[in-house]
Motif scaffolding. Structure first.
Motif, mmCIF file in Angstrom:
data_model
loop_
_atom_site.group_PDB
_atom_site.id
_atom_site.type_symbol
_atom_site.label_atom_id
_atom_site.label_comp_id
_atom_site.label_asym_id
_atom_site.label_seq_id
_atom_site.Cartn_x
_atom_site.Cartn_y
_atom_site.Cartn_z
ATOM 1 N N LEU A 165 0.839 -1.204 0.000
ATOM 2 C CA LEU A 165 0.000 0.000 0.000
ATOM 3 C C LEU A 165 0.874 1.255 0.000
ATOM 4 C CD1 LEU A 165 -2.772 -0.913 2.641
ATOM 5 C CD2 LEU A 165 -2.950 -1.021 0.150
ATOM 6 N N ARG A 166 1.905 1.255 0.853
ATOM 7 C CA ARG A 166 2.777 2.436 0.954
ATOM 8 C C ARG A 166 3.528 2.689 -0.354
ATOM 9 N NH1 ARG A 166 3.971 -0.139 6.163
ATOM 10 N NH2 ARG A 166 2.844 1.017 7.804
ATOM 11 N N LYS A 167 3.904 1.609 -1.046
ATOM 12 C CA LYS A 167 4.593 1.761 -2.337
ATOM 13 C C LYS A 167 3.762 2.598 -3.298
ATOM 14 C CE LYS A 167 5.868 -0.809 -6.492
ATOM 15 N NZ LYS A 167 5.886 -2.124 -7.174
ATOM 16 N N HIS A 168 2.433 2.455 -3.219
ATOM 17 C CA HIS A 168 1.528 3.179 -4.116
ATOM 18 C C HIS A 168 0.895 4.394 -3.444
ATOM 19 C CE1 HIS A 168 1.613 0.105 -7.330
ATOM 20 N NE2 HIS A 168 1.766 -0.758 -6.337
ATOM 21 N N ASN A 169 1.474 4.811 -2.300
ATOM 22 C CA ASN A 169 0.989 5.990 -1.570
ATOM 23 C C ASN A 169 -0.480 5.876 -1.176
ATOM 24 O OD1 ASN A 169 3.503 7.453 -1.788
ATOM 25 N ND2 ASN A 169 2.988 7.820 -3.950
ATOM 26 N N ILE A 170 -0.881 4.652 -0.808
ATOM 27 C CA ILE A 170 -2.242 4.409 -0.320
ATOM 28 C C ILE A 170 -2.177 4.304 1.199
ATOM 29 C CG2 ILE A 170 -4.206 2.823 -0.323
ATOM 30 C CD1 ILE A 170 -3.373 1.967 -3.133
ATOM 31 N N PRO A 171 -2.936 5.124 1.923
ATOM 32 C CA PRO A 171 -2.897 5.066 3.392
ATOM 33 C C PRO A 171 -3.340 3.692 3.914
ATOM 34 C CG PRO A 171 -4.034 7.044 2.626
ATOM 35 C CD PRO A 171 -3.845 6.164 1.429
ATOM 36 N N VAL A 172 -2.717 3.253 5.021
ATOM 37 C CA VAL A 172 -3.118 2.008 5.676
ATOM 38 C C VAL A 172 -4.363 2.299 6.514
ATOM 39 C CG1 VAL A 172 -2.472 0.227 7.334
ATOM 40 C CG2 VAL A 172 -0.763 1.125 5.722
ATOM 41 N N ASP A 173 -5.468 1.645 6.165
ATOM 42 C CA ASP A 173 -6.746 1.846 6.858
ATOM 43 C C ASP A 173 -6.980 0.656 7.795
ATOM 44 O OD1 ASP A 173 -9.330 2.252 7.718
ATOM 45 O OD2 ASP A 173 -10.165 2.626 5.723
ATOM 46 N N LYS A 174 -6.828 0.865 9.098
ATOM 47 C CA LYS A 174 -6.969 -0.218 10.072
ATOM 48 C C LYS A 174 -8.356 -0.843 10.035
ATOM 49 C CE LYS A 174 -2.806 0.216 11.743
ATOM 50 N NZ LYS A 174 -1.778 -0.833 11.514
ATOM 51 N N ALA A 175 -9.354 -0.095 9.581
ATOM 52 C CA ALA A 175 -10.714 -0.639 9.510
ATOM 53 C C ALA A 175 -10.821 -1.758 8.482
ATOM 54 C CB ALA A 175 -11.710 0.470 9.167
ATOM 55 N N LEU A 176 -9.897 -1.769 7.522
ATOM 56 C CA LEU A 176 -9.908 -2.803 6.482
ATOM 57 C C LEU A 176 -9.043 -4.005 6.849
ATOM 58 C CD1 LEU A 176 -9.651 -0.625 3.230
ATOM 59 C CD2 LEU A 176 -11.704 -1.597 4.285
ATOM 60 N N MET A 177 -8.456 -3.997 8.039
ATOM 61 C CA MET A 177 -7.580 -5.088 8.481
ATOM 62 C C MET A 177 -8.237 -5.831 9.637
ATOM 63 S SD MET A 177 -4.039 -2.884 8.398
ATOM 64 C CE MET A 177 -3.015 -4.248 8.933
ATOM 65 N N GLN A 178 -8.550 -7.099 9.417
ATOM 66 C CA GLN A 178 -9.274 -7.882 10.410
ATOM 67 C C GLN A 178 -8.631 -9.257 10.595
ATOM 68 O OE1 GLN A 178 -11.962 -6.726 12.116
ATOM 69 N NE2 GLN A 178 -11.892 -4.760 11.037
ATOM 70 N N VAL A 179 -8.703 -9.769 11.832
ATOM 71 C CA VAL A 179 -8.320 -11.161 12.075
ATOM 72 C C VAL A 179 -9.474 -12.027 11.590
ATOM 73 C CG1 VAL A 179 -7.800 -12.926 13.802
ATOM 74 C CG2 VAL A 179 -6.821 -10.635 14.015
ATOM 75 N N CYS A 180 -9.227 -12.776 10.540
ATOM 76 C CA CYS A 180 -10.291 -13.589 9.918
ATOM 77 C C CYS A 180 -9.625 -14.759 9.211
ATOM 78 C CB CYS A 180 -11.106 -12.734 8.942
ATOM 79 S SG CYS A 180 -12.461 -13.619 8.150
ATOM 80 N N ASP A 181 -9.308 -15.811 9.971
ATOM 81 C CA ASP A 181 -8.562 -16.940 9.399
ATOM 82 C C ASP A 181 -9.345 -18.248 9.394
ATOM 83 O OD1 ASP A 181 -8.553 -17.353 12.106
ATOM 84 O OD2 ASP A 181 -6.375 -17.455 12.321
ATOM 85 N N THR A 182 -10.659 -18.162 9.643
ATOM 86 C CA THR A 182 -11.517 -19.351 9.582
ATOM 87 C C THR A 182 -12.806 -19.015 8.848
ATOM 88 O OG1 THR A 182 -12.690 -18.879 11.650
ATOM 89 C CG2 THR A 182 -10.626 -20.146 11.814
ATOM 90 N N ILE A 183 -13.468 -20.058 8.367
ATOM 91 C CA ILE A 183 -14.756 -19.861 7.696
ATOM 92 C C ILE A 183 -15.766 -19.246 8.653
ATOM 93 C CG2 ILE A 183 -16.733 -21.099 6.706
ATOM 94 C CD1 ILE A 183 -14.722 -23.015 5.433
ATOM 95 N N GLU A 184 -15.722 -19.663 9.916
ATOM 96 C CA GLU A 184 -16.673 -19.151 10.909
ATOM 97 C C GLU A 184 -16.523 -17.644 11.085
ATOM 98 O OE1 GLU A 184 -16.335 -23.320 11.072
ATOM 99 O OE2 GLU A 184 -14.721 -21.851 11.353
ATOM 100 N N LEU A 185 -15.284 -17.171 11.176
ATOM 101 C CA LEU A 185 -15.050 -15.736 11.313
ATOM 102 C C LEU A 185 -15.446 -14.973 10.058
ATOM 103 C CD1 LEU A 185 -11.602 -15.646 13.179
ATOM 104 C CD2 LEU A 185 -13.789 -14.801 14.045
ATOM 105 N N SER A 186 -15.241 -15.577 8.884
ATOM 106 C CA SER A 186 -15.575 -14.884 7.636
ATOM 107 C C SER A 186 -17.072 -14.626 7.517
ATOM 108 C CB SER A 186 -15.081 -15.693 6.426
ATOM 109 O OG SER A 186 -15.739 -16.929 6.323
ATOM 110 N N ARG A 187 -17.905 -15.504 8.085
ATOM 111 C CA ARG A 187 -19.355 -15.296 8.048
ATOM 112 C C ARG A 187 -19.758 -14.005 8.747
ATOM 113 N NH1 ARG A 187 -19.863 -21.081 9.779
ATOM 114 N NH2 ARG A 187 -20.176 -22.317 7.902
ATOM 115 N N GLU A 188 -18.982 -13.620 9.719
ATOM 116 C CA GLU A 188 -19.279 -12.406 10.496
ATOM 117 C C GLU A 188 -18.573 -11.182 9.920
ATOM 118 O OE1 GLU A 188 -18.045 -10.635 14.899
ATOM 119 O OE2 GLU A 188 -17.985 -12.799 14.526
ATOM 120 N N ILE A 189 -17.294 -11.339 9.548
ATOM 121 C CA ILE A 189 -16.460 -10.186 9.215
ATOM 122 C C ILE A 189 -16.653 -9.693 7.788
ATOM 123 C CG2 ILE A 189 -14.045 -9.486 8.902
ATOM 124 C CD1 ILE A 189 -13.448 -11.190 11.437
ATOM 125 N N VAL A 190 -16.766 -10.608 6.823
ATOM 126 C CA VAL A 190 -16.891 -10.186 5.423
ATOM 127 C C VAL A 190 -18.164 -9.376 5.191
ATOM 128 C CG1 VAL A 190 -17.102 -10.961 3.030
ATOM 129 C CG2 VAL A 190 -15.420 -12.040 4.549
#
Length: 337
Positions: A208-233
């Protein structure tokens, strides 16, 4: 006589011979007469006798058994790693004991105890997601048993390791997404205490930084299982403006992400691109087919096993920690522009 538990002593008792005579007869020792060999081998065949290979190796100080601890067996990546380990181990005539922690710290500790009790010559290990205390791995080293970590490593243990270039794999994937026109790339990551999760996160952020795109923490989530993806996506799809790409920690999450995005009425990749990490068989059966980072699990397994065997046999003489890095490849399919 119990056929399932027959021993050398059982055969010796039945034939009125000493256990040592039976042992030598089964090994075709020249000091044993042909008649005795025939009697012993016939009795052993009748009772389906199987020699205790591990016990024999321990008695002769030639134990050739290696232990493996994996977090998951059904996971495509770890199954390919195991296939690579098995090929290399069998080529060198070593035996393999596989323990499955099932992402559980207590089971992982028990696995270490089991393998040390079995007096294995070395252990290959990939830690579970829930492991945050590592004294059981230190016990392996303190016991004088060779230890090699693969994929998920413990940075606090002074031992060899084989890892994927997670940083570069993530960087290249996100860089490709941005080059295709994406500007709001969501990152579905894993537990931050795992080095692989942090390395992929750093690769994502640096792209992101290479392309001067700000890091948006709202777009970063712990989601490493199918169960979590049902809620987070679905929650991420309600953000305005909506993410135009998802970079996922593994292919299982990415595949389920595809379904959820389409169910919400978006088109892939026209509206939203999706990229996974592993390059498993799932990538070819999703609709559309899934772009993914190839981790080369089979190569990792072979490399880790080779490093461990070289340590056991004294062929790897370098002092300190030996770290080997497996390069990744981005395999572009129809889920990205």
């Amino acid at each position: 006589m119990d056929k399932r538990q027959i021993t050398l002593k059982d055969i010796a008792k039945e034939l009125n011979l000493s256990p040592s005579t039976v042992s030598r007869a089964l090994r075709n020792h020249p000091a044993i007469s042909k008649e005795t060999k025939k009697r012993v081998q016939s009795c052993a065949a009748k009772h389906k006798f199987k020699p205790n290979t591990l016990a024999l190796q321990l008695r002769t100080s030639q134990n050739k058994t290696i232990g493996v601890i994996v977090p998951e067996i059904v996971h495509y990546f770890f199954s390919t790693v195991l296939a690579g380990i098995q090929e290399e181990v069998e080529k060198e005539n070593y035996n393999l004991i596989i323990c499955h922690s099932n992402e559980n710290y207590e089971r992982e500790v028990k696995s270490v105890e089991t393998l040390l009790d079995a007096r294995v010559r070395g252990i290959l290990a990939s830690q579970s997601k829930t492991t945050e205390e590592f004294s059981h791995f230190q016990d392996i080293v303190d016991n004088g048993t060779h230890l090699v970590f693969f994929d998920r490593i413990c940075t606090g243990i002074n031992t060899d390791k084989v890892v994927i270039d997670d940083y570069r794999g993530a960087f290249n994937a996100v860089d490709q997404l941005i080059n295709s026109g994406c500007r709001r790339v969501a990152f579905l990551g894993s537990n931050p205490h795992l080095p692989i999760a942090n390395n992929r996160r750093m690769g994502y952020e640096d792209a992101l930084r290479k392309h001067n795109i700000p890091v948006d923490k709202a777009l970063m989530q712990v989601c490493d299982t199918i169960e979590l993806s049902r809620e987070i996506v679905p929650a991420l799809l309600k953000i305005h403006p909506v993410p135009d790409a998802f970079f996922c920690i593994n292919d299982e999450v990415a595949a389920y992400c595809l379904q959820l995005i389409k169910s919400a009425g978006f088109k892939i990749p026209q509206d939203i691109s999706v990229c996974g990490f592993t390059n498993s068989y799932i990538t070819e059966v999703t609709d559309p087919t899934l772009t993914s980072v190839d981790q080369h699990g089979f190569e990792m397994g072979r490399t880790a096993a080779r490093l461990l065997i070289n340590r056991i046999e004294g062929k790897e003489t370098r002092g300190g920690i030996v770290s080997k890095v497996i390069k990744t490849d981005l395999v572009v399919r129809n889920s990205t522009k």
